[in-house]
Scaffold this active site. Structure first.
Site, mmCIF file in Angstrom:
data_model
loop_
_atom_site.group_PDB
_atom_site.id
_atom_site.type_symbol
_atom_site.label_atom_id
_atom_site.label_comp_id
_atom_site.label_asym_id
_atom_site.label_seq_id
_atom_site.Cartn_x
_atom_site.Cartn_y
_atom_site.Cartn_z
ATOM 1 N N VAL A 11 0.907 -1.177 0.023
ATOM 2 C CA VAL A 11 0.006 0.047 -0.064
ATOM 3 C C VAL A 11 0.858 1.141 0.043
ATOM 4 O O VAL A 11 0.730 2.254 -0.589
ATOM 5 C CB VAL A 11 -1.208 0.012 1.178
ATOM 6 C CG1 VAL A 11 -1.764 1.358 1.119
ATOM 7 C CG2 VAL A 11 -1.955 -1.085 1.141
ATOM 8 N N LYS A 35 15.809 -2.351 2.801
ATOM 9 C CA LYS A 35 14.831 -2.221 1.871
ATOM 10 C C LYS A 35 14.887 -0.683 1.290
ATOM 11 O O LYS A 35 14.827 -0.553 0.013
ATOM 12 C CB LYS A 35 13.389 -2.290 2.551
ATOM 13 C CG LYS A 35 12.302 -2.460 1.703
ATOM 14 C CD LYS A 35 11.091 -2.802 2.573
ATOM 15 C CE LYS A 35 9.904 -2.916 1.906
ATOM 16 N NZ LYS A 35 8.631 -3.038 2.569
ATOM 17 N N THR A 121 -5.288 -0.286 7.239
ATOM 18 C CA THR A 121 -6.763 -0.696 7.692
ATOM 19 C C THR A 121 -6.618 -0.740 9.187
ATOM 20 O O THR A 121 -6.273 -1.738 9.799
ATOM 21 C CB THR A 121 -6.926 -2.065 7.127
ATOM 22 O OG1 THR A 121 -6.915 -1.868 5.610
ATOM 23 C CG2 THR A 121 -8.309 -2.593 7.124
ATOM 24 N N GLY A 253 -13.751 -21.040 -6.604
ATOM 25 C CA GLY A 253 -12.607 -21.558 -6.650
ATOM 26 C C GLY A 253 -12.125 -22.298 -5.229
ATOM 27 O O GLY A 253 -13.239 -22.768 -4.435
ATOM 28 N N CYS A 260 -5.596 -9.731 3.083
ATOM 29 C CA CYS A 260 -6.559 -8.887 3.227
ATOM 30 C C CYS A 260 -7.873 -9.537 3.780
ATOM 31 O O CYS A 260 -8.355 -9.161 5.152
ATOM 32 C CB CYS A 260 -6.998 -7.999 2.272
ATOM 33 S SG CYS A 260 -5.359 -6.974 1.704
ATOM 34 N N LYS A 321 -3.392 -15.589 -5.362
ATOM 35 C CA LYS A 321 -4.161 -15.331 -6.707
ATOM 36 C C LYS A 321 -3.074 -15.061 -7.795
ATOM 37 O O LYS A 321 -2.120 -15.089 -7.480
ATOM 38 C CB LYS A 321 -5.286 -14.141 -6.490
ATOM 39 C CG LYS A 321 -4.439 -12.877 -6.196
ATOM 40 C CD LYS A 321 -5.345 -11.687 -6.157
ATOM 41 C CE LYS A 321 -4.599 -10.423 -6.004
ATOM 42 N NZ LYS A 321 -5.419 -9.200 -6.357
ATOM 43 N N ARG A 328 0.503 -15.103 1.215
ATOM 44 C CA ARG A 328 0.214 -14.904 2.452
ATOM 45 C C ARG A 328 -1.510 -15.610 2.551
ATOM 46 O O ARG A 328 -2.199 -15.220 1.708
ATOM 47 C CB ARG A 328 0.077 -13.525 3.132
ATOM 48 C CG ARG A 328 1.239 -13.203 3.634
ATOM 49 C CD ARG A 328 1.270 -11.888 3.876
ATOM 50 N NE ARG A 328 1.380 -10.706 2.792
ATOM 51 C CZ ARG A 328 1.185 -9.425 2.688
ATOM 52 N NH1 ARG A 328 1.099 -8.809 3.894
ATOM 53 N NH2 ARG A 328 1.248 -8.828 1.487
HETATM 54 C C1 UGA Z 1 -8.667 -6.992 -1.753
HETATM 55 C C2 UGA Z 1 -9.377 -6.170 -2.306
HETATM 56 O O1 UGA Z 1 -10.075 -6.582 -3.775
HETATM 57 C C3 UGA Z 1 -8.978 -4.973 -2.405
HETATM 58 O O2 UGA Z 1 -9.805 -3.858 -2.853
HETATM 59 C C4 UGA Z 1 -8.347 -4.320 -0.914
HETATM 60 O O3 UGA Z 1 -7.645 -3.215 -1.054
HETATM 61 C C5 UGA Z 1 -7.358 -5.216 -0.550
HETATM 62 O O4 UGA Z 1 -8.087 -6.395 -0.405
HETATM 63 C C6 UGA Z 1 -6.835 -4.764 0.809
HETATM 64 O O5 UGA Z 1 -7.358 -4.901 1.649
HETATM 65 O O6 UGA Z 1 -5.700 -4.337 0.896
HETATM 66 P P1 UGA Z 1 -6.490 -8.470 -2.637
HETATM 67 O O7 UGA Z 1 -6.351 -9.276 -1.439
HETATM 68 O O8 UGA Z 1 -5.243 -8.134 -3.227
HETATM 69 O O9 UGA Z 1 -7.421 -7.260 -2.558
HETATM 70 O O10 UGA Z 1 -7.087 -9.749 -3.646
HETATM 71 P P2 UGA Z 1 -8.681 -9.815 -4.360
HETATM 72 O O11 UGA Z 1 -8.256 -9.780 -5.734
HETATM 73 O O12 UGA Z 1 -9.583 -9.007 -3.742
HETATM 74 O O13 UGA Z 1 -8.863 -11.412 -4.204
HETATM 75 C C7 UGA Z 1 -9.018 -11.883 -2.776
HETATM 76 C C8 UGA Z 1 -9.155 -13.313 -2.997
HETATM 77 O O14 UGA Z 1 -10.414 -13.517 -3.277
HETATM 78 C C9 UGA Z 1 -7.902 -14.038 -3.600
HETATM 79 O O15 UGA Z 1 -7.619 -15.152 -2.771
HETATM 80 C C10 UGA Z 1 -8.834 -14.639 -4.899
HETATM 81 O O16 UGA Z 1 -8.471 -15.596 -5.540
HETATM 82 C C11 UGA Z 1 -10.180 -14.689 -4.467
HETATM 83 N N1 UGA Z 1 -11.461 -14.540 -5.213
HETATM 84 C C12 UGA Z 1 -11.657 -13.385 -5.698
HETATM 85 C C13 UGA Z 1 -12.086 -15.591 -5.575
HETATM 86 O O17 UGA Z 1 -11.820 -16.864 -5.064
HETATM 87 N N2 UGA Z 1 -12.994 -15.396 -6.537
HETATM 88 C C14 UGA Z 1 -13.346 -14.145 -7.192
HETATM 89 O O18 UGA Z 1 -14.153 -14.162 -8.285
HETATM 90 C C15 UGA Z 1 -12.641 -13.171 -6.848
#
Ligand code: UGA
Length: 435
Positions: A11, A35, A121, A253, A260, A321, A328
């Site tokens: 972030v 870093k 957060t 999935g 997060c 993902k 993590r």
């Molecule tokens: C998430 C939020 O999407 C961001 O908006 C937020 O800022 C961030 O957390 C945070 O709090 O910092 P992120 O953790 O990078 O972002 O990942 P996502 O793309 O949201 O995916 C989260 C998880 O859900 C992954 O494991 C992904 O594989 C899973 N997922 C997502 C699914 O299984 N199906 C989906 O349709 C979408």
């Protein structure tokens, strides 16, 4: 306007680089000296699309700096953003020690007319508590809360073209300072909402919990699809076309992971209880997502007739993902561990070549291509939806494996296209009748 960002994780670094891309002078601070040395040399420590290009560009333009000296980094700043981690404690609550540590360090140096903006957060009430913490130290500065909605892997794009900006403020002065920082986004007509501190803090948790619930909901529907003859992808498309539901985050999935959703759902449930409020939907989401991992293990084991001893298991993708090297809370951790305990020989290919993954998984083999990874495999297991896997030549893969068994926990392929290549195909939320 001079902006300082404390913390150079996903972030903080993305925010700092993008504010410098907006044209502001930005200093990023981190107490991790090595870093900072790497960053000063232009080395990006995280896997994030387009970050290195923008970082180098703005460093060369003379408006992006890195330091581990808090005093020097903070003393001239008009806006100081705090973007340090708030990891989960063992009781599920958010660990605020890094944030208080950072605020304590900068307190003697921050200008009286500066605004301190919390981006990490934090549970509802924390920004106000930080204001009081500073007042007790004799430091009276404006505080604000500005949640981030950056997805790993798409964080730069999310920062430069967000759906909305939320700014929790308590004074016109803070409002004006933040409006100036985000002015380039006004020009793109991006909605900018000014709210109270508590509303902004809760909006962040509510957004993540809602998305986590949406993912969990479609996974639950996927379980039903497998038994009743429906196809979860078609169901997701069918319901997602309803604008009130929306198509995003309905991809079934292995359950959500990352730094997060797991942390923020637990923290929300924990601090809600402190306010005397139960959150059964969020609690059930957490429980269901945890159970999902065992369900996925059972799916793999069922496909192998409960026997993976001395079998070659080719795993494709282990990060939580695609488009990240972040491990993590990745569902892959418990799945690969289980396979290893059952005596499988596990080979892994992940396009990020994640160092984190190499530190987590011991006793596995690492490959540099999908095809090499699948040589002589008894079972191929897809755990992460990397785009590269969609382009795989399945006939070539079929030639390389020893046994044509494919378990796809991300529904990368359609059932007919895989079956045409001779693989036995198990995926998620598609009727077993199709498999
Ligand atoms: C998430 C939020 O999407 C961001 O908006 C937020 O800022 C961030 O957390 C945070 O709090 O910092 P992120 O953790 O990078 O972002 O990942 P996502 O793309 O949201 O995916 C989260 C998880 O859900 C992954 O494991 C992904 O594989 C899973 N997922 C997502 C699914 O299984 N199906 C989906 O349709 C979408």
């Amino acid at each position: 306007m001079k902006i300082t960002v404390v913390g150079t994780g996903y972030v903080g670094l993305v925010s700092g680089v993008c504010f410098s891309e907006f044209g502001f002078d930005v200093t990023c601070i981190d107490n991790n000296k090595s870093k900072i040395t790497d960053l000063q040399r232009g080395k990006v420590p995280i896997y994030e699309d387009d970050l290195e290009r923008l970082m180098t560009k703005n460093m060369h333009a003379g408006r992006l700096f890195f330091t581990s000296d808090t005093g020097a980094g903070v003393k001239d700043a008009d806006l100081v953003f705090i973007a340090v981690g708030t990891p989960s404690k063992s009781d599920g609550s958010a660990d605020l020690s890094y944030i208080y540590g950072a605020v304590g360090d900068l307190a003697p140096h921050i200008r009286k007319d500066a605004t301190l903006v919390i981006k990490s957060t934090v549970p509802v009430g924390t920004t106000r508590a930080i204001k009081n913490f500073l007042l007790k130290k004799g430091v009276d500065v404006e505080v604000a809360f500005n949640p981030e909605f950056l997805r790993e892997g798409a964080a730069v794009a999310d920062f430069l073209r967000p759906d909305r900006i939320i700014l929790g403020v308590e004074s016109i002065k803070a409002e004006k300072a933040l409006a100036r920082a985000y002015r380039p986004l006004y020009m793109l007509s991006i909605p900018i909402l000014f709210t109270g501190l508590e509303t902004a803090e809760l909006s962040k948790y509510a957004a993540n919990a809602f998305l986590a619930m949406k993912v969990t909901f479609i996974n639950e529907i996927a379980n039903l699809c497998e038994k009743c003859g429906a196809d979860v992808q078609e169901v997701a498309h069918a319901i997602g076309l309803d604008k009130r539901i929306g198509e995003l985050f309905l991809q079934a999935g292995p359950g959500y992971g990352g730094s997060c959703f797991p942390k923020d759902t637990c923290a929300l449930s924990t601090f809600a209880k402190e306010f005397g409020v139960e959150t059964p939907l969020v609690d059930e989401t957490i429980k269901s997502n945890n159970e999902r991992r065992s369900k996925m293990i059972k799916k793999i084991m069922d496909a192998c007739h409960n026997d993976v001893k001395n079998k070659n298991v080719a795993v494709l993708g282990v990060t939580f993902k695609a488009n990240t090297d972040d491990m993590r809370d990745s569902p892959s951790i418990s799945i690969v561990d289980y396979l290893l305990k059952e005596g499988a020989r596990v080979k892994i290919y992940d396009p990020s070549f994640s160092e984190q993954a190499k530190n987590i998984f011991k006793g596995v083999y690492w490959s540099t291509t999908v095809y090499d990874n699948c040589n002589d495999a008894d079972i191929v297991v897809i755990l992460t939806d990397w785009a590269e896997f969609r382009a795989v030549n399945l006939r070539e893969l079929r030639r390389r494996v020893r046994n044509p068994l494919l378990v796809d926990l991300r529904n990368i392929y359609t059932v007919p296209e895989v079956k045409a290549t001779g693989f036995v195909y198990h995926s998620v939320g598609r009727s077993l009748l199709n498999e």
